[in-house]
Design a protein around this motif. Structure first.
Motif, PDB file in Angstrom:
ATOM      1  N   LYS A  47      26.617  31.156  42.579  1.00  0.00           N
ATOM      2  CA  LYS A  47      26.517  32.610  42.630  1.00  0.00           C
ATOM      3  C   LYS A  47      26.417  33.078  44.069  1.00  0.00           C
ATOM      4  CE  LYS A  47      21.460  32.786  42.381  1.00  0.00           C
ATOM      5  NZ  LYS A  47      20.885  31.579  41.800  1.00  0.00           N
ATOM      6  N   TYR A  80      31.867  30.367  36.713  1.00  0.00           N
ATOM      7  CA  TYR A  80      31.532  29.524  35.579  1.00  0.00           C
ATOM      8  C   TYR A  80      32.724  28.637  35.254  1.00  0.00           C
ATOM      9  CZ  TYR A  80      27.400  32.333  34.361  1.00  0.00           C
ATOM     10  OH  TYR A  80      26.174  32.962  34.362  1.00  0.00           O
ATOM     11  N   TYR A 106      28.358  37.896  23.756  1.00  0.00           N
ATOM     12  CA  TYR A 106      29.707  38.153  24.240  1.00  0.00           C
ATOM     13  C   TYR A 106      30.702  37.653  23.194  1.00  0.00           C
ATOM     14  CZ  TYR A 106      27.653  38.603  28.940  1.00  0.00           C
ATOM     15  OH  TYR A 106      26.918  38.991  30.032  1.00  0.00           O
ATOM     16  N   GLY A 153      22.353  49.561  36.606  1.00  0.00           N
ATOM     17  CA  GLY A 153      21.170  49.428  35.762  1.00  0.00           C
ATOM     18  C   GLY A 153      21.371  48.482  34.612  1.00  0.00           C
ATOM     19  N   ALA A 154      22.581  48.021  34.430  1.00  0.00           N
ATOM     20  CA  ALA A 154      22.853  47.048  33.387  1.00  0.00           C
ATOM     21  C   ALA A 154      22.863  45.659  34.002  1.00  0.00           C
ATOM     22  CB  ALA A 154      24.192  47.349  32.732  1.00  0.00           C
ATOM     23  N   ASN A 155      22.656  44.661  33.192  1.00  0.00           N
ATOM     24  CA  ASN A 155      22.667  43.307  33.718  1.00  0.00           C
ATOM     25  C   ASN A 155      23.636  42.396  33.000  1.00  0.00           C
ATOM     26  OD1 ASN A 155      21.215  43.206  31.383  1.00  0.00           O
ATOM     27  ND2 ASN A 155      19.512  42.011  32.188  1.00  0.00           N
ATOM     28  N   ASN A 156      24.581  42.987  32.249  1.00  0.00           N
ATOM     29  CA  ASN A 156      25.568  42.128  31.625  1.00  0.00           C
ATOM     30  C   ASN A 156      26.621  41.736  32.648  1.00  0.00           C
ATOM     31  OD1 ASN A 156      26.298  45.117  31.093  1.00  0.00           O
ATOM     32  ND2 ASN A 156      28.255  44.065  30.961  1.00  0.00           N
ATOM     33  N   LEU A 157      27.336  40.675  32.356  1.00  0.00           N
ATOM     34  CA  LEU A 157      28.403  40.215  33.231  1.00  0.00           C
ATOM     35  C   LEU A 157      29.741  40.726  32.721  1.00  0.00           C
ATOM     36  CD1 LEU A 157      27.334  36.471  33.678  1.00  0.00           C
ATOM     37  CD2 LEU A 157      26.890  38.399  35.209  1.00  0.00           C
ATOM     38  N   PHE A 185      29.737  35.437  40.461  1.00  0.00           N
ATOM     39  CA  PHE A 185      29.452  34.145  39.834  1.00  0.00           C
ATOM     40  C   PHE A 185      30.760  33.407  39.538  1.00  0.00           C
ATOM     41  CE2 PHE A 185      25.129  35.468  38.819  1.00  0.00           C
ATOM     42  CZ  PHE A 185      25.255  36.839  38.771  1.00  0.00           C
ATOM     43  N   PHE A 207      18.515  46.365  24.799  1.00  0.00           N
ATOM     44  CA  PHE A 207      18.543  46.815  26.187  1.00  0.00           C
ATOM     45  C   PHE A 207      19.812  47.592  26.502  1.00  0.00           C
ATOM     46  CE2 PHE A 207      17.056  46.785  30.448  1.00  0.00           C
ATOM     47  CZ  PHE A 207      18.163  46.669  31.269  1.00  0.00           C
ATOM     48  N   ASP A 208      20.932  47.060  26.033  1.00  0.00           N
ATOM     49  CA  ASP A 208      22.222  47.690  26.311  1.00  0.00           C
ATOM     50  C   ASP A 208      23.155  47.364  25.145  1.00  0.00           C
ATOM     51  OD1 ASP A 208      24.532  47.530  29.188  1.00  0.00           O
ATOM     52  OD2 ASP A 208      24.743  48.486  27.232  1.00  0.00           O
ATOM     53  N   ARG A 247      28.351  41.151  38.262  1.00  0.00           N
ATOM     54  CA  ARG A 247      27.368  42.059  37.681  1.00  0.00           C
ATOM     55  C   ARG A 247      27.214  43.193  38.681  1.00  0.00           C
ATOM     56  NH1 ARG A 247      20.883  40.785  36.963  1.00  0.00           N
ATOM     57  NH2 ARG A 247      20.246  42.904  37.403  1.00  0.00           N
ATOM     58  N   PHE A 258      15.165  40.638  34.501  1.00  0.00           N
ATOM     59  CA  PHE A 258      16.212  41.507  35.046  1.00  0.00           C
ATOM     60  C   PHE A 258      16.625  41.094  36.444  1.00  0.00           C
ATOM     61  CE2 PHE A 258      18.729  45.237  34.589  1.00  0.00           C
ATOM     62  CZ  PHE A 258      18.927  45.704  35.874  1.00  0.00           C
ATOM     63  N   GLN A 306      23.349  33.745  34.050  1.00  0.00           N
ATOM     64  CA  GLN A 306      23.055  33.649  32.622  1.00  0.00           C
ATOM     65  C   GLN A 306      23.439  32.256  32.141  1.00  0.00           C
ATOM     66  OE1 GLN A 306      24.955  36.950  30.587  1.00  0.00           O
ATOM     67  NE2 GLN A 306      24.110  38.418  32.037  1.00  0.00           N
ATOM     68  N   PHE A 352      33.875  39.640  33.171  1.00  0.00           N
ATOM     69  CA  PHE A 352      34.592  38.426  33.535  1.00  0.00           C
ATOM     70  C   PHE A 352      36.052  38.694  33.859  1.00  0.00           C
ATOM     71  CE2 PHE A 352      31.659  35.002  32.391  1.00  0.00           C
ATOM     72  CZ  PHE A 352      30.727  35.671  31.621  1.00  0.00           C
ATOM     73  N   PHE A 407      21.984  37.949  25.547  1.00  0.00           N
ATOM     74  CA  PHE A 407      23.255  38.663  25.594  1.00  0.00           C
ATOM     75  C   PHE A 407      24.192  38.063  24.544  1.00  0.00           C
ATOM     76  CE2 PHE A 407      22.435  40.455  29.826  1.00  0.00           C
ATOM     77  CZ  PHE A 407      21.473  39.571  30.298  1.00  0.00           C
ATOM     78  N   ILE A 461      24.611  36.354  45.887  1.00  0.00           N
ATOM     79  CA  ILE A 461      23.767  37.530  45.709  1.00  0.00           C
ATOM     80  C   ILE A 461      23.671  38.278  47.028  1.00  0.00           C
ATOM     81  CG2 ILE A 461      21.518  38.394  44.980  1.00  0.00           C
ATOM     82  CD1 ILE A 461      23.178  37.011  42.765  1.00  0.00           C
ATOM     83  N   PHE A 495      27.338  27.353  34.405  1.00  0.00           N
ATOM     84  CA  PHE A 495      27.182  28.043  35.680  1.00  0.00           C
ATOM     85  C   PHE A 495      27.485  27.089  36.831  1.00  0.00           C
ATOM     86  CE2 PHE A 495      25.488  30.746  38.840  1.00  0.00           C
ATOM     87  CZ  PHE A 495      24.622  30.008  39.641  1.00  0.00           C
ATOM     88  N   TYR A 510      27.065  41.234  42.685  1.00  0.00           N
ATOM     89  CA  TYR A 510      26.548  39.909  42.390  1.00  0.00           C
ATOM     90  C   TYR A 510      27.711  39.166  41.739  1.00  0.00           C
ATOM     91  CZ  TYR A 510      21.882  42.061  42.820  1.00  0.00           C
ATOM     92  OH  TYR A 510      20.764  42.733  43.264  1.00  0.00           O
TER      93      TYR A 510
END
Lengths: 114, 115
Positions: free
Chosen positions: B49, B36, A35, B99-103, B34, A55-56, B94, A98, A103, B105, A33, B51, B46, B32
């Motif tokens: 978290k 940091y 950022y 369907g995305a897995n970016n965070l 988190f 991916f995105d 997240r 996934f 991260q 903030f 990723f 979940i 990190f 989800y």
């Protein structure tokens, strides 16, 4: 490696010049990723990769930004014709797959555009 | 739109006192969440978290966080603050169903622990 590595640490470019940043994810991690952290600590997601595939890319400014993750090479983020507002710290992060959640972030590259 | 909010830019606490750093979220589906921490000129580390499961999650360096679904909050806590805890703290989320897995903030809370 066990840490995400980013190079260079600092990068100074004149407006209009090209900037290229590199990231080596943790070995075995499939997702990478990028950022951008700007003033007031805001993080903006740019792009993610699953191995060498995008991916995105919903956060990516299309005109001047590009990124790649090629096999057996560090991932890269390139900014053509930098602008003053590109000045920021660029962080790379990786995670295993996934279904992984947290991260792991690199130390960042501080880009200053003058 | 999905978002994370940290209502306090700055939190000051005396060494040895309990600390709380606040976070609220707005995400689609089950979140989800988190925490940091960022030290000067360093990347994000990190801490912990959430979940699923127990609402109280424990993380690194004695930190814990409480997930509260009805209040859509995920506050970071520590029973006894150390001077070395002084840093910038970020809450992140997240989305589950996108369907995305970016965070994404929050804007960060600067914690200062006063000796």
């Amino acid at each position: 490696g066990e840490e995400v590595a980013q190079t260079p640490k600092h990068l100074v470019r004149g407006e209009g010049q090209k900037a290229k940043l590199y990231c080596a994810p943790i070995k075995g991690h499939s997702y990478v990723f990028w950022y951008q952290q700007v003033l007031k600590n805001e993080f903006k997601f740019l792009i993610s990769f699953q191995n060498e595939n995008v991916f995105d890319e919903t956060g990516m400014p299309k005109e001047r930004f590009s990124a790649k993750c090629l096999p057996n090479s560090p991932c890269s983020l390139e900014i053509q014709a930098t602008k003053l507002e590109d000045s920021a710290v660029y962080f790379c992060a990786s995670n295993q797959d996934f279904s992984s959640y947290e991260q792991y972030f690199g130390p960042g590259t501080r880009l200053t555009v003058t | 739109a999905q978002s994370v909010a940290q209502p306090e830019d700055q939190v000051n606490v005396a060494e040895g006192n309990p600390l709380t750093v606040k976070c609220t979220y707005s995400v689609s589906g089950n979140p989800y969440l988190f925490w940091y921490v960022q030290y000067p000129n360093r990347g994000l580390q990190f801490l912990l978290k959430y979940i699923t499961g127990d609402n109280l999650v424990k993380g690194s360096y004695g930190f814990e966080a409480e997930f509260n679904k009805s209040q859509t909050s995920f506050h970071l806590k520590k029973p006894s603050a150390l001077v070395s805890d002084s840093a910038l703290y970020f809450c992140a989320a997240r989305g589950y169903q996108t369907g995305a897995n970016n965070l994404f903030f929050g804007t960060g809370t600067r914690l200062t622990v006063i000796p």
